[in-house]
Design an enzyme around this catalytic site. Structure first.
Site, mmCIF file in Angstrom:
data_model
loop_
_atom_site.group_PDB
_atom_site.id
_atom_site.type_symbol
_atom_site.label_atom_id
_atom_site.label_comp_id
_atom_site.label_asym_id
_atom_site.label_seq_id
_atom_site.Cartn_x
_atom_site.Cartn_y
_atom_site.Cartn_z
ATOM 1 N N LYS A 5 0.803 -1.222 0.000
ATOM 2 C CA LYS A 5 0.000 0.000 0.000
ATOM 3 C C LYS A 5 0.841 1.281 0.000
ATOM 4 O O LYS A 5 0.365 2.345 -0.351
ATOM 5 C CB LYS A 5 -0.984 0.007 1.172
ATOM 6 C CG LYS A 5 -2.158 -0.921 0.902
ATOM 7 C CD LYS A 5 -3.436 -0.411 1.510
ATOM 8 C CE LYS A 5 -4.628 -1.233 1.067
ATOM 9 N NZ LYS A 5 -4.523 -2.653 1.489
ATOM 10 N N GLU A 156 -10.079 -13.565 -4.263
ATOM 11 C CA GLU A 156 -10.763 -13.066 -3.065
ATOM 12 C C GLU A 156 -10.979 -14.189 -2.067
ATOM 13 O O GLU A 156 -10.979 -15.361 -2.435
ATOM 14 C CB GLU A 156 -12.182 -12.601 -3.447
ATOM 15 C CG GLU A 156 -12.254 -11.361 -4.245
ATOM 16 C CD GLU A 156 -13.707 -11.083 -4.585
ATOM 17 O OE1 GLU A 156 -14.185 -10.012 -4.207
ATOM 18 O OE2 GLU A 156 -14.360 -11.929 -5.213
ATOM 19 N N ASP A 162 -17.683 -10.681 -3.300
ATOM 20 C CA ASP A 162 -18.451 -9.610 -3.965
ATOM 21 C C ASP A 162 -17.833 -9.248 -5.317
ATOM 22 O O ASP A 162 -18.547 -8.935 -6.267
ATOM 23 C CB ASP A 162 -18.512 -8.367 -3.077
ATOM 24 C CG ASP A 162 -17.122 -7.844 -2.762
ATOM 25 O OD1 ASP A 162 -16.455 -8.435 -1.906
ATOM 26 O OD2 ASP A 162 -16.682 -6.867 -3.412
HETATM 27 C C1 LIG Z 1 -5.301 -3.615 1.168
HETATM 28 C C2 LIG Z 1 -4.684 -4.950 1.003
HETATM 29 C C3 LIG Z 1 -5.094 -5.825 -0.026
HETATM 30 C C4 LIG Z 1 -6.223 -5.497 -0.972
HETATM 31 O O1 LIG Z 1 -5.928 -4.390 -1.786
HETATM 32 P P1 LIG Z 1 -7.058 -3.604 -2.580
HETATM 33 O O2 LIG Z 1 -6.348 -2.583 -3.372
HETATM 34 O O3 LIG Z 1 -8.011 -3.033 -1.563
HETATM 35 O O4 LIG Z 1 -7.752 -4.627 -3.424
HETATM 36 C C5 LIG Z 1 -4.417 -7.022 -0.172
HETATM 37 N N1 LIG Z 1 -3.405 -7.376 0.659
HETATM 38 C C6 LIG Z 1 -2.993 -6.573 1.657
HETATM 39 C C7 LIG Z 1 -1.868 -7.025 2.523
HETATM 40 C C8 LIG Z 1 -3.604 -5.330 1.864
HETATM 41 O O5 LIG Z 1 -3.189 -4.528 2.859
#
Ligand SMILES: *Cc1c(COP(=O)(O)O)cnc(C)c1O
Length: 270
Positions: A5, A156, A162
């Site tokens: 992120k 997922e 979803d």
């Molecule tokens: C946020 C997150 C995800 C999912 O990412 P999105 O962009 O919301 O689909 C997957 N793995 C980890 C470790 C995350 O922190």
């Protein structure tokens, strides 16, 4: 900060105007996006405010504060976090940077697939974990640009499919917060920006069970000596349980994060 992120958070804060940077940014999160915004803000000299539930894990609150963010707590059962965010944004001129539904966040997350394919060359398939779809949308854009024949799959948790329902029905499906150990994927729906990109660029959406995630966490710990959080195991779990035919193919797997407290980790892998 232990998860992908940072890519989106850093890219989004970097793209702000000088005025917006001076005023600062705000976001809601109890997870990896909070730490990502806090760290990116500190590196770029931008003040960050994170709205977190009072009952968020103490370790996550401490980590986010440790990166220099101001934490505003709210009671998730009685207070409306959107209203708190809107008030802070208007009173202090803060820019809201959401965890996935933002063009600069999607573009930043896409650097994961870009760097992978620059290193490996063209792939037959790429497996990517999905919550709100920022990582998948960005990775699919990157992968299809650099390796046009690469089939991109989103993965997922079974309890929160979803995205699969949305992909197959052609409209965003919203569900109740799913019960799964993959806490980074406990999102009720894809985003208004991520969904059309996923529809356009992704081959299919797959699911894995919590049991398959635990098996995959054990594999990474035992065989590769790495700590991967449950959400981070989604894509690899789909490969190990052969949700698509990968025999003899060149397959990329994105492992998205390793933030899990050690006692929870020990319970899962014991
Ligand atoms: C946020 C997150 C995800 C999912 O990412 P999105 O962009 O919301 O689909 C997957 N793995 C980890 C470790 C995350 O922190």
């Amino acid at each position: 900060m232990g998860a992908f992120k940072f890519r989106g958070a850093y890219n989004a804060i970097s793209a702000l105007s000088p005025d917006a940077r001076r005023a600062g940014v705000v976001t809601f999160s109890s997870g990896n996006h909070a730490q990502a915004i806090a760290l990116a803000g500190r590196m770029l000299g931008v003040a960050t405010t994170i709205i977190m539930p009072l009952d968020a894990p103490a370790a996550k609150i401490a980590a986010t504060r440790g990166y220099g963010a101001t934490i505003v707590s709210f009671d998730r059962y009685t207070q409306d976090r959107d209203a708190i965010g809107a008030r802070l944004a208007s009173e202090q001129g803060l820019t809201l940077i959401p965890p996935y539904d933002h063009p600069d966040v999607i573009a930043g997350q896409g650097t994961a697939a870009k760097e992978l394919i620059e290193e490996t060359g063209p792939l037959d398939a790429l497996l990517v974990c999905v919550g709100g779809g920022g990582l998948l949308a960005g990775s699919a854009l990157g992968a299809r640009a650099l390796s046009p024949a690469c089939l991109v799959y989103g993965v997922e948790p079974e309890a929160g499919n979803d995205g699969q329902q949305s992909f197959r029905s052609g409209a965003i499906v919203r569900i109740a917060v799913p019960k799964t150990i993959a806490d980074g994927a406990q999102t009720p729906s894809l985003g208004a920006l991520t969904f059309p990109i996923i529809q356009d660029k992704v081959a299919d959406m797959l699911t894995v069970s919590d049991g398959e995630l635990i098996e995959t966490m054990r594999f990474f710990a035992e065989r590769m000596k790495i700590v991967v959080e449950p959400t981070g195991c989604l894509a690899a779990a789909a490969a190990f349980s052969a949700k698509i035919d990968i025999k003899g193919k060149r397959v990329g797997v994105i492992i998205s994060g390793g933030n899990i407290d050690l006692s929870a980790f020990a319970r899962f892998v014991a």
